[in-house]
Design an enzyme around this catalytic site. Structure first.
Site, PDB file in Angstrom:
ATOM      1  N   PRO A  78      -4.463  -0.348  -6.521  1.00  0.00           N
ATOM      2  CA  PRO A  78      -4.922   0.831  -7.244  1.00  0.00           C
ATOM      3  C   PRO A  78      -6.356   0.749  -7.693  1.00  0.00           C
ATOM      4  O   PRO A  78      -6.714  -0.107  -8.490  1.00  0.00           O
ATOM      5  CB  PRO A  78      -4.003   0.865  -8.472  1.00  0.00           C
ATOM      6  N   GLU A  79      -7.152   1.624  -7.176  1.00  0.00           N
ATOM      7  CA  GLU A  79      -8.416   1.924  -7.817  1.00  0.00           C
ATOM      8  C   GLU A  79      -8.169   3.215  -8.590  1.00  0.00           C
ATOM      9  O   GLU A  79      -7.067   3.762  -8.573  1.00  0.00           O
ATOM     10  CB  GLU A  79      -9.532   2.097  -6.772  1.00  0.00           C
ATOM     11  N   HIS A 125      10.417  -7.905  -6.552  1.00  0.00           N
ATOM     12  CA  HIS A 125       9.244  -7.514  -7.356  1.00  0.00           C
ATOM     13  C   HIS A 125       9.386  -6.143  -8.004  1.00  0.00           C
ATOM     14  O   HIS A 125       8.400  -5.613  -8.512  1.00  0.00           O
ATOM     15  CB  HIS A 125       7.951  -7.565  -6.535  1.00  0.00           C
TER      16      HIS A 125
END
Length: 270
Positions: A2-3, A91
């Site tokens: 994620p940017e 996860h």
DNA sequence: CGCTGACCCTGACGGC
DNA sequence: TGCCGTCAGGGTCAGC
């Protein structure tokens, strides 16, 4: 992953599924993230409605009646809306079960992300001292030029400093500097105001384009396709070491700045 | 105060 | 096939 554009795209995708929904259960399968997940998360959240989902820098803020759930996705995190009965993957660390039968599912292989609770009225140290949003009018070339005075740090490190401006990650730092024609290793204090103004424009442009693309190609990400849409966009330099510059055709150079890979054109960037 | 490097963690990939 | 080193979109912190 994620940017800022993907965090904003995530926010837009999640909000319709969250707004007005009550949290009816919390499952923490792995509480050891960048910081420990509050061990009473269930008690903190259950029974409350989510009023809205906001974003500050790369943080997502879930507003509830008694406070705010602050979520950072780190390098590899993602948040999806799934049916509560959907199979749990490796996860998948946290579920917030909603009264719709769906769940907000937090997935993060590297566990560099984090989850925090901020009671209404309280401040949070992680949000204190953050610079302006890059897409707001508070961010401009003048501000950067002013803050850069006397600084010898490379301009790429400078624009990735959250006190200067939030949300500029490694990909878009490289891209914006290429578009602005500035070498990433140039000392921040040795860039003229006019060039900072151009850089501010390019930062806004590249982030806006990426959000627009994310909004298009991530349309169905809530259902399970988590592919970052902005990878589809044309990158000028990031990940293109040795490949021809798209402006002058000369091979792009790479170096490391602040332990992060930096790619640039020695001809087009000065 | 400014800057550098270590560090948190898992997984993918290339070389041997 | 397996083992090892390197690298990955982020951010904080200690130390100089």
């Amino acid at each position: 992953m994620p940017e800022l554009p993907e965090v904003e795209t995530t926010r837009r995708g999640l909000e319709p599924h969250c707004r007005g929904r009550h949290v009816v259960g919390v499952v923490v399968r792995q509480g050891r993230l960048r910081w420990p997940v509050p061990d009473d998360l269930d008690a903190l959240l259950c029974g409350q409605a989510i009023t809205c989902v906001e974003r500050r820098a790369k943080y997502l803020l879930f507003r509830l009646q008694a406070g705010t759930l602050l979520v950072h996705l780190g390098m590899s995190g993602s948040l999806r809306v799934v049916e509560q009965v959907a199979p749990v993957l490796t996860h998948d660390h946290i579920d917030l079960q909603l009264d719709s039968g769906q769940a907000l599912r937090y997935h993060d292989p590297r566990r560099f992300g984090s989850v925090h609770w901020i009671a209404t009225g309280a401040a949070h140290p992680l949000l204190r001292g953050l610079g302006p949003e890059p897409l707001s009018t508070a961010f401009d070339g003048q501000r950067m030029h002013q803050l850069a005075r006397g600084r010898r740090t490379p301009i790429k490190n400078f624009i990735m400093d959250a006190k200067v401006v939030v949300g500029i990650g490694n990909i878009y730092a490289n891209e914006a500097l290429f578009l602005a024609g500035i070498r990433p290793d140039r000392a921040a204090g040795r860039v003229a105001l006019a060039r900072y103004q151009r850089l501010a424009e390019k930062i806004k442009q590249v982030l806006t384009n990426a959000i627009d693309q994310g909004g298009t190609t991530l349309r169905d990400f809530v259902g399970g396709d988590g592919k970052p849409g902005y990878f589809a966009q044309q990158l000028y330099v990031y990940g293109r070491e040795g490949a021809p510059c798209k402006h002058c055709q000369r091979p792009l150079h790479a170096c490391r700045l602040g332990q992060r890979s930096s790619v640039y054109c020695v001809t087009c960037q000065r």
